[in-house]
Each structure stands twice: as C-alpha cells, then as structure tokens.
Scaffold this motif. Sequence first.
Motif, short mmCIF file in Angstrom:
data_model
loop_
_atom_site.label_atom_id
_atom_site.label_comp_id
_atom_site.label_asym_id
_atom_site.label_seq_id
_atom_site.Cartn_x
_atom_site.Cartn_y
_atom_site.Cartn_z
N ALA A 100 -3.81 42.42 8.29
CA ALA A 100 -4.16 43.09 7.04
C ALA A 100 -3.02 42.98 6.03
O ALA A 100 -3.25 42.77 4.83
CB ALA A 100 -4.50 44.55 7.29
N PHE A 101 -1.79 43.11 6.53
CA PHE A 101 -0.63 42.99 5.65
C PHE A 101 -0.56 41.59 5.03
O PHE A 101 -0.35 41.44 3.82
CB PHE A 101 0.65 43.28 6.44
CG PHE A 101 1.91 42.82 5.76
CD1 PHE A 101 2.41 43.52 4.68
CD2 PHE A 101 2.57 41.68 6.19
CE1 PHE A 101 3.57 43.08 4.03
CE2 PHE A 101 3.72 41.23 5.56
CZ PHE A 101 4.22 41.94 4.48
N VAL A 102 -0.75 40.58 5.85
CA VAL A 102 -0.69 39.20 5.36
C VAL A 102 -1.82 38.94 4.37
O VAL A 102 -1.61 38.40 3.28
CB VAL A 102 -0.75 38.19 6.53
CG1 VAL A 102 -0.93 36.77 6.01
CG2 VAL A 102 0.50 38.30 7.39
N ALA A 103 -3.04 39.35 4.72
CA ALA A 103 -4.20 39.11 3.86
C ALA A 103 -4.04 39.80 2.52
O ALA A 103 -4.30 39.21 1.45
CB ALA A 103 -5.47 39.58 4.56
N ARG A 104 -3.61 41.05 2.55
CA ARG A 104 -3.47 41.81 1.30
C ARG A 104 -2.35 41.22 0.44
O ARG A 104 -2.50 41.09 -0.79
CB ARG A 104 -3.17 43.28 1.61
CG ARG A 104 -3.00 44.17 0.38
CD ARG A 104 -4.30 44.28 -0.42
NE ARG A 104 -4.12 45.09 -1.60
CZ ARG A 104 -4.19 46.41 -1.62
NH1 ARG A 104 -4.46 47.09 -0.52
NH2 ARG A 104 -4.01 47.08 -2.74
N HIS B 114 0.72 27.99 -5.95
CA HIS B 114 0.42 26.90 -5.02
C HIS B 114 0.90 27.23 -3.61
O HIS B 114 0.19 26.97 -2.62
CB HIS B 114 1.06 25.60 -5.50
CG HIS B 114 0.43 25.04 -6.73
ND1 HIS B 114 1.06 24.13 -7.56
CD2 HIS B 114 -0.78 25.27 -7.30
CE1 HIS B 114 0.26 23.82 -8.56
NE2 HIS B 114 -0.86 24.50 -8.43
N ARG B 115 2.07 27.81 -3.52
CA ARG B 115 2.61 28.17 -2.19
C ARG B 115 1.76 29.25 -1.54
O ARG B 115 1.49 29.20 -0.33
CB ARG B 115 4.06 28.62 -2.32
CG ARG B 115 5.02 27.48 -2.67
CD ARG B 115 6.38 28.00 -3.04
NE ARG B 115 6.99 28.73 -1.94
CZ ARG B 115 8.03 29.56 -2.08
NH1 ARG B 115 8.54 29.78 -3.29
NH2 ARG B 115 8.53 30.17 -1.03
N ALA B 116 1.33 30.23 -2.33
CA ALA B 116 0.48 31.30 -1.77
C ALA B 116 -0.83 30.73 -1.25
O ALA B 116 -1.34 31.18 -0.21
CB ALA B 116 0.23 32.36 -2.84
N ASN B 117 -1.38 29.76 -1.96
CA ASN B 117 -2.64 29.16 -1.54
C ASN B 117 -2.49 28.34 -0.26
O ASN B 117 -3.47 28.09 0.44
CB ASN B 117 -3.21 28.28 -2.65
CG ASN B 117 -3.76 29.10 -3.81
OD1 ASN B 117 -4.22 30.23 -3.62
ND2 ASN B 117 -3.72 28.55 -5.01
N ALA B 118 -1.25 27.92 0.04
CA ALA B 118 -1.02 27.11 1.24
C ALA B 118 -0.89 27.97 2.49
O ALA B 118 -1.05 27.47 3.61
CB ALA B 118 0.24 26.26 1.06
N PHE B 119 -0.59 29.26 2.33
CA PHE B 119 -0.49 30.15 3.49
C PHE B 119 -1.88 30.56 3.95
O PHE B 119 -2.86 30.47 3.20
CB PHE B 119 0.31 31.41 3.13
CG PHE B 119 1.78 31.20 2.95
CD1 PHE B 119 2.56 30.66 3.97
CD2 PHE B 119 2.41 31.55 1.76
CE1 PHE B 119 3.92 30.47 3.81
CE2 PHE B 119 3.78 31.36 1.59
CZ PHE B 119 4.54 30.82 2.63
N VAL C 287 -4.13 33.56 6.67
CA VAL C 287 -4.04 34.90 7.26
C VAL C 287 -3.26 34.87 8.57
O VAL C 287 -2.68 35.87 8.99
CB VAL C 287 -5.46 35.48 7.48
CG1 VAL C 287 -5.40 36.83 8.17
CG2 VAL C 287 -6.19 35.61 6.15
N GLY C 288 -3.22 33.70 9.20
CA GLY C 288 -2.49 33.58 10.47
C GLY C 288 -1.00 33.33 10.32
O GLY C 288 -0.28 33.20 11.31
N THR C 289 -0.50 33.29 9.07
CA THR C 289 0.92 33.07 8.84
C THR C 289 1.74 34.24 9.41
O THR C 289 1.31 35.39 9.36
CB THR C 289 1.21 32.92 7.34
OG1 THR C 289 0.43 31.83 6.82
CG2 THR C 289 2.68 32.65 7.08
N ASP C 290 2.91 33.93 9.94
CA ASP C 290 3.82 34.94 10.49
C ASP C 290 4.09 36.02 9.43
O ASP C 290 4.53 35.70 8.32
CB ASP C 290 5.14 34.26 10.89
CG ASP C 290 6.12 35.22 11.55
OD1 ASP C 290 5.96 36.45 11.44
OD2 ASP C 290 7.07 34.70 12.19
N PRO C 291 3.85 37.29 9.74
CA PRO C 291 4.09 38.36 8.76
C PRO C 291 5.51 38.38 8.23
O PRO C 291 5.74 38.76 7.07
CB PRO C 291 3.77 39.64 9.55
CG PRO C 291 2.81 39.19 10.60
CD PRO C 291 3.24 37.80 10.98
#
Length: 272
Positions: free
Chosen positions: A4-8, A54-59, A61-65
């Motif tokens: 949830a933290f990563v997604a938000r 662009h960088r945000a779009n490359a991450f 939800v499974g990215t390391d928090p």
Amino acid sequence: MSDAFVARSLDEIRFWSRIMKEHSLFLKLGFRCEDTQLINEANHFYSLFESIEHRANAFTVGTDPNVIRRFNEEVHTAVSYIWVFKRKVLGLILRCQLPGANNFPLLVDHVSREANYFRNRLTELNLGRLEPLPDAIIDENVFFLRIMADHAKFISHLLDPSERKLVEQANNFSQEFDQLLFQAKDLESMRPQSQTAPLLDQFLDQNRVSVKSLRDFKRTARELIEACRIKSIIHPLLADHVFREAEHFLFIIDMFENSLTGKPVQAINQFG
C-alpha cells in the motif's frame, strides 16, 4: 502495509510530478522574453519533473519499499526547490518587478500551494503518519475546494470577454466553490464535534455534485479550445490540466466515501 505504501507513493508521484512539470511550462509562457533567467529555471524544472515522472512510471507495486522511500525523499527535495522558485516569482510580481508579464499572482500562489501539498504528502508517506480519516476528509476538501474555486477564476479571466456566456458560467462556479469552501472551513473549525459520519457523508455528497458539474464544464471548455471553437488565451494543455485535477478530486471524494461507509477498498488514511 508495504504494498500500500509503494502503490500510494507511486500514485501521488505520477500524478503530481506531471502537474509540477506543467506548472513549469505555464510559468515559462507567462514570463517576458527578456526574463531569460526565469525562463531557464522553468525549463530546468520542466526537465527535472519529466525525468521524475518517467522514473515513477518505471517502478511497480512490487518495488522494494526502501527504494521507494529513497525516491520519495529525492522527489521531496525537487518539490521543495520548485516551491521556492514559485514563491520567488510571486514576490517579484507583487513587488512590480515583472511589469508586463502574464502570470496572475493568484495563479503563482495556487501552483505553490499545490507544490507544498505534494511535498507534505511525501513526508507523511515516508513517516507513515497520514491523517486519520475524519481529519483527512475535511483537510483534503478544504484544500481542493479552494483549488477548484481558483480554477473557475482563472478560466473566467483567460476567456475572451466576448465569450459572455462562458465567462458567466465560470464566474458562477467561482462563487459556488467559494461558498463550498466557506462551509468546509466552518466544518473544520467545529471539529472534532463536527466529525460525525452523517455530517461527513453529507459533506462529501454535496461537494461531489458540484465538482462533477465543474469537471463537466472543464471538459466542454477543453474540447471547445482544442477545436478552436471559442475565443480565449487558454493553452489547450492548461484546459486539460485543470480537468485532470477535478477528476483527481472526484477520485479522492469517492475513496473517502468508500472508506467512510466501510466498503472494501484500500485504506487511504493510514498504512500499517
């Protein structure tokens, strides 16, 4: 919850980094041709937030928090710098040091408030201390109702005066959202006693109706501007920009409504 933290975090950065990028363009378009230093600074911020977008779009939800937490800190720094730039520009305008430029003081203040909002949200996310739902409902609505009221004023002033009917509609929306903002401020000053589920639910319902009407007006204006069917000095991207912000506000209202009524949605006011 780390997911949830990563997604938000990614949702906020994807939305607001684009907004910051576009603010840079709008400010640049309002400077005089001789304001080369300010134009160069605006170009720098445009490139900076385009890169962040662009960088945000490359991450995912499974990215390391922890990676996202560091990214939030980096973006926070960038937003702090553009906030300082916007306040500097506002100071120059109010001291009459940019005569003939075309950025309204209220517009510059408006975009700086949005930068401050974005910066504060990143801090809250990294600290895991988002507001409790009742406070968030009131505070978010106070913020966005003022944003919507500002949009109506900008549209009114950027339409050609001969577009009398559209100018009248924009002015009516300005008055409507000023009233809604006053009501929200009243609810704010009455808390915590005002934070009952029935009052907050009615508050959201009333605001949703008005925001939908304004959103639809913005959509129509955007379409007319893109088709060159009305007279104005509104950039087509600005028309789309304010439309997207109304859509974003509606999304927030719906999320609050779902949380308030206990519908099974992702929590929007806290992370474990």
